[in-house]
Design an enzyme around this catalytic site. Sequence first.
Site, mmCIF file in Angstrom:
data_model
loop_
_atom_site.group_PDB
_atom_site.id
_atom_site.type_symbol
_atom_site.label_atom_id
_atom_site.label_comp_id
_atom_site.label_asym_id
_atom_site.label_seq_id
_atom_site.Cartn_x
_atom_site.Cartn_y
_atom_site.Cartn_z
ATOM 1 N N VAL A 68 -72.649 -34.844 34.786
ATOM 2 C CA VAL A 68 -73.755 -35.387 33.996
ATOM 3 C C VAL A 68 -73.370 -36.616 33.178
ATOM 4 C CG1 VAL A 68 -75.063 -33.235 33.816
ATOM 5 C CG2 VAL A 68 -73.278 -33.752 32.107
ATOM 6 N N TYR A 158 -69.699 -31.467 17.892
ATOM 7 C CA TYR A 158 -70.676 -30.631 18.607
ATOM 8 C C TYR A 158 -71.998 -30.599 17.839
ATOM 9 C CZ TYR A 158 -72.268 -26.428 21.219
ATOM 10 O OH TYR A 158 -72.947 -25.523 22.007
HETATM 11 N N1 LIG Z 1 -72.609 -19.646 25.132
HETATM 12 C C1 LIG Z 1 -73.027 -19.882 23.890
HETATM 13 O O1 LIG Z 1 -72.784 -19.105 22.963
HETATM 14 C C2 LIG Z 1 -73.822 -21.136 23.609
HETATM 15 C C3 LIG Z 1 -74.424 -21.250 22.350
HETATM 16 C C4 LIG Z 1 -75.165 -22.382 22.054
HETATM 17 C C5 LIG Z 1 -75.307 -23.386 22.992
HETATM 18 N N2 LIG Z 1 -74.697 -23.251 24.212
HETATM 19 C C6 LIG Z 1 -74.888 -24.357 25.151
HETATM 20 O O2 LIG Z 1 -75.321 -23.844 26.390
HETATM 21 C C7 LIG Z 1 -74.944 -24.731 27.440
HETATM 22 C C8 LIG Z 1 -74.309 -23.951 28.579
HETATM 23 O O3 LIG Z 1 -73.190 -23.256 28.069
HETATM 24 P P1 LIG Z 1 -72.643 -21.901 28.715
HETATM 25 O O4 LIG Z 1 -72.289 -21.023 27.562
HETATM 26 O O5 LIG Z 1 -73.563 -21.403 29.747
HETATM 27 O O6 LIG Z 1 -71.277 -22.443 29.336
HETATM 28 P P2 LIG Z 1 -70.423 -22.051 30.649
HETATM 29 O O7 LIG Z 1 -69.027 -22.378 30.274
HETATM 30 O O8 LIG Z 1 -70.746 -20.679 31.143
HETATM 31 O O9 LIG Z 1 -70.937 -23.107 31.735
HETATM 32 C C9 LIG Z 1 -70.777 -24.460 31.529
HETATM 33 C C10 LIG Z 1 -70.896 -25.179 32.862
HETATM 34 O O10 LIG Z 1 -70.888 -26.584 32.589
HETATM 35 C C11 LIG Z 1 -70.223 -27.216 33.647
HETATM 36 N N3 LIG Z 1 -69.834 -28.570 33.245
HETATM 37 C C12 LIG Z 1 -68.838 -28.926 32.404
HETATM 38 N N4 LIG Z 1 -68.760 -30.278 32.328
HETATM 39 C C13 LIG Z 1 -69.753 -30.772 33.119
HETATM 40 C C14 LIG Z 1 -70.172 -32.081 33.463
HETATM 41 N N5 LIG Z 1 -69.557 -33.172 32.972
HETATM 42 N N6 LIG Z 1 -71.219 -32.221 34.306
HETATM 43 C C15 LIG Z 1 -71.848 -31.132 34.819
HETATM 44 N N7 LIG Z 1 -71.465 -29.860 34.544
HETATM 45 C C16 LIG Z 1 -70.434 -29.685 33.700
HETATM 46 C C17 LIG Z 1 -69.056 -26.285 33.937
HETATM 47 O O11 LIG Z 1 -68.474 -26.549 35.212
HETATM 48 C C18 LIG Z 1 -69.728 -24.913 33.830
HETATM 49 O O12 LIG Z 1 -70.212 -24.478 35.090
HETATM 50 C C19 LIG Z 1 -74.049 -25.785 26.783
HETATM 51 O O13 LIG Z 1 -74.816 -26.935 26.513
HETATM 52 C C20 LIG Z 1 -73.630 -25.132 25.480
HETATM 53 O O14 LIG Z 1 -73.320 -26.089 24.496
HETATM 54 C C21 LIG Z 1 -73.969 -22.143 24.545
#
Ligand SMILES: NC(=O)c1ccc[n+]([C@@H]2O[C@H](COP(=O)([O-])OP(=O)(O)OC[C@H]3O[C@@H](n4cnc5c(N)ncnc54)[C@H](O)[C@@H]3O)[C@@H](O)[C@H]2O)c1
Length: 253
Positions: A68, A158
Amino acid sequence: MTAALARFARRTALLTAAGSGIGEATAHRLAAEGASVVVTDVDAEAAHRVAEEIRAEGGQARSRRLDVTSPDEWAATVAEITALNRHLDVLHLNAGRNLPGAAHELDDTSWHDQLRLSLDSVFYGVRATVPLLRAAGGAVVITSSIHAAIGFNGFPAYAAAKGGIGALVRQLAVEYGGEIRFNAVLPGAVVTALWAHTPAEYRARTAARTPVGRLGTPEDIAAAVAFFASDDASFITGQNLLVDGGRSISAHE
Ligand SMILES: NC(=O)c1ccc[n+]([C@@H]2O[C@H](COP(=O)([O-])OP(=O)(O)OC[C@H]3O[C@@H](n4cnc5c(N)ncnc54)[C@H](O)[C@@H]3O)[C@@H](O)[C@H]2O)c1
């Protein structure tokens, strides 16, 4: 799901960072509700696995690598969708990672890397897809974070990136008015790979501080994304919705 209840029948949805966690659960959810999903991730194998699983469940899915942070990869992704003669009804911009580092210790590279992945990527994605979304009257849902709403020690970059998304969805919702809707979900603690290395004791403490008494699941967030993406939310745009089990409104320590 019957055709009458399939909110995304005949719709195409493009999801980023959907090879794991919240994006993966959202791809399954949208496909289960009838969408043809384009599962993307920087990890092409992970995206491929998710698309295969959706097809095995009877859904429609294809996959491709999309970093992305690369405008070129965004252009190639849009070119592929256009070549397939597809419209784009739903865009889930989901990439982000909470790299820690207190402000006085953070180097320039870490700051810029964080903003590039979590905020610049949103701009690149919107810029690349607006023509396709406009044609379809599409909906964009962005994964922000509880960090956009309240402060946690050690995550200034962040928080800035996710906070920027909050202003951006309002701006974009105004700018594209009746053509495209823009909303963001702000997850609280959701058990995904991001939480893989946290001690059980920390998870238990976080759950205890959350009014509903548990950590979130990727499916909890997918449900909110699906709502914003669907016609059920056709009169809702420019909103930032906390999906956090009440963590952000509790004074509980
Ligand atoms: N898990 C939580 O507690 C939480 C809380 C608040 C917000 N979020 C947000 O939710 C979103 C997803 O997080 P998640 O917890 O599902 O994470 P996750 O680690 O399960 O998945 C993240 C995915 O992002 C992909 N990724 C990393 N860099 C990338 C890039 N440059 N281009 C495309 N893909 C890329 C990785 O390969 C992975 O498959 C993020 O934006 C995170 O900030 C998560």
